[in-house]
Enzyme design. Structure first.
Site, PDB file in Angstrom:
ATOM      1  N   ASP A   1      15.470  13.090  34.489  1.00  0.00           N
ATOM      2  CA  ASP A   1      16.358  13.881  33.628  1.00  0.00           C
ATOM      3  C   ASP A   1      17.622  13.086  33.336  1.00  0.00           C
ATOM      4  OD1 ASP A   1      18.630  14.570  35.449  1.00  0.00           O
ATOM      5  OD2 ASP A   1      17.100  15.655  36.581  1.00  0.00           O
TER       6      ASP A   1
ATOM      7  N   HIS B   1      12.889   5.543  37.830  1.00  0.00           N
ATOM      8  CA  HIS B   1      11.554   6.022  37.450  1.00  0.00           C
ATOM      9  C   HIS B   1      11.468   6.421  35.984  1.00  0.00           C
ATOM     10  CE1 HIS B   1      10.786   7.019  41.974  1.00  0.00           C
ATOM     11  NE2 HIS B   1      10.606   5.748  41.689  1.00  0.00           N
TER      12      HIS B   1
ATOM     13  N   ARG C   1       8.099  19.377  31.022  1.00  0.00           N
ATOM     14  CA  ARG C   1       9.234  18.903  31.828  1.00  0.00           C
ATOM     15  C   ARG C   1      10.446  18.635  30.918  1.00  0.00           C
ATOM     16  NH1 ARG C   1       5.580  19.817  34.411  1.00  0.00           N
ATOM     17  NH2 ARG C   1       6.865  21.642  34.673  1.00  0.00           N
TER      18      ARG C   1
ATOM     19  N   THR D   1      16.951  13.698  48.041  1.00  0.00           N
ATOM     20  CA  THR D   1      15.658  12.991  48.009  1.00  0.00           C
ATOM     21  C   THR D   1      14.987  13.054  49.368  1.00  0.00           C
ATOM     22  OG1 THR D   1      14.524  10.875  47.695  1.00  0.00           O
ATOM     23  CG2 THR D   1      16.853  10.739  48.303  1.00  0.00           C
ATOM     24  N   SER D   2      13.672  13.249  49.350  1.00  0.00           N
ATOM     25  CA  SER D   2      12.931  13.324  50.613  1.00  0.00           C
ATOM     26  C   SER D   2      12.673  11.929  51.182  1.00  0.00           C
ATOM     27  CB  SER D   2      11.596  14.038  50.384  1.00  0.00           C
ATOM     28  OG  SER D   2      10.804  13.308  49.470  1.00  0.00           O
TER      29      SER D   2
ATOM     30  N   TYR E   1       4.392  16.414  30.544  1.00  0.00           N
ATOM     31  CA  TYR E   1       5.752  15.873  30.384  1.00  0.00           C
ATOM     32  C   TYR E   1       6.529  16.570  29.265  1.00  0.00           C
ATOM     33  CZ  TYR E   1       4.942  12.573  34.063  1.00  0.00           C
ATOM     34  OH  TYR E   1       4.686  12.047  35.304  1.00  0.00           O
TER      35      TYR E   1
ATOM     36  N   GLN F   1      16.377   8.527  40.956  1.00  0.00           N
ATOM     37  CA  GLN F   1      14.915   8.589  40.814  1.00  0.00           C
ATOM     38  C   GLN F   1      14.551   9.629  39.757  1.00  0.00           C
ATOM     39  OE1 GLN F   1      12.982   8.554  45.013  1.00  0.00           O
ATOM     40  NE2 GLN F   1      15.104   9.100  45.319  1.00  0.00           N
ATOM     41  N   ASN F   2      15.556  10.350  39.297  1.00  0.00           N
ATOM     42  CA  ASN F   2      15.273  11.460  38.380  1.00  0.00           C
ATOM     43  C   ASN F   2      15.049  10.969  36.954  1.00  0.00           C
ATOM     44  OD1 ASN F   2      15.672  12.997  40.598  1.00  0.00           O
ATOM     45  ND2 ASN F   2      17.726  13.695  40.046  1.00  0.00           N
TER      46      ASN F   2
END
Ligand code: APR
Length: 242
Positions: free
Chosen positions: A99, A114, A66, A183-184, A63, A96-97
């Site tokens: 960042d 998240h 990241r 997003t998938s 992390y 959902q990011n």
């Protein structure tokens, strides 16, 4: 004051539900594309409570990398266009990011489903109570919470509860316009949130892979990258909200 409130109240509510593809043009890797993060790392090694118990240094390092990358990145044109939309509509982002590029682009209402990698929390039992902003990109084994436990990233790992889920569902349920972007829709419970937008009269999904994503047929699919897709959607939304 009263006039301002009424103006805001009458604005259409636009909800943006974003995923990793939103930040791809800022140089941040997605997770499940062929060059995505999960091709290079095993989820079980770095993104689960078990991984933290087994090797907290490895998880912290993952992390930290990241976070460093995110701090070096800047919002892209799509983040900026979404922030500009606040001039015309009541815009809420559920991302959902982990960042903070939506915020850095100037968006005011951002809910992180998240977590947010710029923050840490206790790895002890009271971890949901308090978040600590990380100074810079590096968290180390010396960074402890006031409760004495080691600080861990403020990120929701696989197998963990999603504390912001109900707030996010509430936001989605009030959407007049929904934009799903990058997003998938493979990770639950997050992906299920789009079903709460039952009041939305206009729904868009922007993704290079949009035609293969499983959404109801009231979605307008825009197969393209985030900034190109947002450009197109913004032209339509301007007509709807003005
Ligand atoms: N613009 C828009 N979308 C893009 C772009 C781009 N330039 N490039 C790729 N995409 C799309 C991909 O086609 C894919 O559908 O972004 C999506 C990314 O999907 P995932 O990698 O699965 O990311 P996401 O859906 O955000 O993952 C959800 O999974 O690993 C966990 O917690 C993590 O929040 C994350 C969750």
């Amino acid at each position: 004051m009263i006039r301002l409130f009424l103006y805001h109240y009458s604005m259409k509510k636009v909800v943006v539900f974003s995923g990793a593809g939103m930040s791809a043009e800022s140089g941040i890797q997605t997770f499940r594309d062929s060059d995505g993060l999960w091709e290079q790392h095993r989820v079980e090694d770095v993104a689960t409570p078990e991984a933290w118990r087994t090797d907290p240094d490895l998880v912290t390092k993952f992390y930290n990398e990241r976070r460093k990358r995110i701090l070096e990145s800047v919002p892209n044109a799509a983040h900026r266009e979404i922030s500009e939309l606040e001039k015309l509509a009541d815009v809420h982002i559920v991302t959902q990011n982990i960042d903070d590029l939506h915020e850095r682009a100037g968006s005011s209402n951002v809910l992180h489903l998240h977590g947010n990698i710029r923050f840490a929390k206790s790895s002890g039992p009271n971890q949901e109570r308090e978040y600590f902003e990380i100074d810079g990109w590096e968290l180390t084994h010396n960074d402890l919470c006031p409760d004495g436990h080691r600080l861990r990233p403020h990120v929701v790992w696989f197998g963990e509860a999603v504390p912001a889920y109900e707030d996010a569902a509430e936001v989605l349920s009030k959407a007049d316009i929904l934009i799903v972007i990058g997003t998938s829709l493979q990770v639950h419970p997050a992906a299920g949130l789009i079903h709460y937008a039952s009041m939305a009269t206009h729904k868009y999904i922007i993704d290079p892979n949009a035609n293969n994503l499983s959404v109801s047929n009231d979605f307008i699919k825009i197969a393209g990258g985030a900034s190109e897709g947002i450009d197109q959607v913004m032209r339509e939304i301007q007509k709807i909200v003005s």
